[in-house]
Motif scaffolding. Structure first.
Motif, PDB file in Angstrom:
ATOM      1  N   GLN A   1       0.833  -1.197   0.000  1.00 19.04           N
ATOM      2  CA  GLN A   1       0.000   0.000   0.000  1.00 19.04           C
ATOM      3  C   GLN A   1       0.872   1.252   0.000  1.00 19.04           C
ATOM      4  OE1 GLN A   1      -3.544  -0.220   0.055  1.00 19.04           O
ATOM      5  NE2 GLN A   1      -3.029  -2.362  -0.357  1.00 19.04           N
ATOM      6  N   ILE A   2       0.627   2.127  -0.979  1.00 20.96           N
ATOM      7  CA  ILE A   2       1.367   3.382  -1.075  1.00 20.96           C
ATOM      8  C   ILE A   2       0.384   4.540  -0.983  1.00 20.96           C
ATOM      9  CG2 ILE A   2       2.790   4.859  -2.556  1.00 20.96           C
ATOM     10  CD1 ILE A   2       3.876   2.310  -3.869  1.00 20.96           C
ATOM     11  N   ALA A   3       0.699   5.502  -0.125  1.00 24.41           N
ATOM     12  CA  ALA A   3      -0.072   6.743  -0.056  1.00 24.41           C
ATOM     13  C   ALA A   3       0.677   7.789  -0.871  1.00 24.41           C
ATOM     14  CB  ALA A   3      -0.220   7.208   1.387  1.00 24.41           C
ATOM     15  N   LEU A   4      -0.039   8.462  -1.759  1.00 23.39           N
ATOM     16  CA  LEU A   4       0.532   9.532  -2.564  1.00 23.39           C
ATOM     17  C   LEU A   4      -0.167  10.823  -2.174  1.00 23.39           C
ATOM     18  CD1 LEU A   4       2.110  10.779  -4.921  1.00 23.39           C
ATOM     19  CD2 LEU A   4       0.320   9.916  -6.451  1.00 23.39           C
ATOM     20  N   VAL A   5       0.591  11.768  -1.641  1.00 29.64           N
ATOM     21  CA  VAL A   5       0.035  13.043  -1.201  1.00 29.64           C
ATOM     22  C   VAL A   5       0.592  14.124  -2.119  1.00 29.64           C
ATOM     23  CG1 VAL A   5      -0.360  14.584   0.752  1.00 29.64           C
ATOM     24  CG2 VAL A   5       0.069  12.138   1.162  1.00 29.64           C
TER      25      VAL A   5
END
Length: 133
Positions: free
Chosen positions: A4-8
């Motif tokens: 899981q990758i969060a991209l902000v």
């Protein structure tokens, strides 16, 4: 299960590009502001990696990084900073605040893939070390 990758990042086209780059290997969830991301992260902490833009409206990425690294629930999640501001002092500040790496925009998709893969393999290695202790 996919990592899981969060991209902000406040750039919708950039978020779409990153999702396309990783769609076959990782699950990428994007957030357009640091405030939105931090409010959701307070309820869930399932990310293996955070890709964090420095220059955003409202709370910038360095402030968000400081909050992430001061929270025991999120301090161990590696952060890759993304920035159009390649000034040495900005990058050094981000690294001092706890980022694992950084990339300047515009990004080279191949380099982004290499950096993300390397950071996620570090996560795998440290998880395996925790199991052997």
């Amino acid at each position: 299960m996919k990592k899981q990758i969060a991209l902000v990042d406040d750039s919708s086209p950039f978020c779409l590009l990153v999702k396309q780059i990783f769609e076959d290997r990782y699950e990428v969830t994007s957030y357009s502001t640091a405030n939105e991301f931090l409010s959701i992260l307070s309820r869930i902490t399932c990310y293996d990696l955070i890709l964090l833009d420095i220059n955003m409206p409202g709370m910038d990425g360095l402030d968000a990084l400081t909050k992430l690294k001061s929270n025991p629930d999120t301090q161990s999640i590696p952060v890759l900073l993304l920035t159009g501001d390649a000034r040495k002092d900005t990058v050094l500040k981000g690294m001092r605040f706890g980022a694992k790496d950084y990339l300047t925009k515009p990004i080279d998709p191949f380099v982004l893939e290499q950096r993300v893969d390397a950071l996620l393999s570090e996560v795998d290695t440290s998880s395996q070390e925790d199991l052997t202790i």
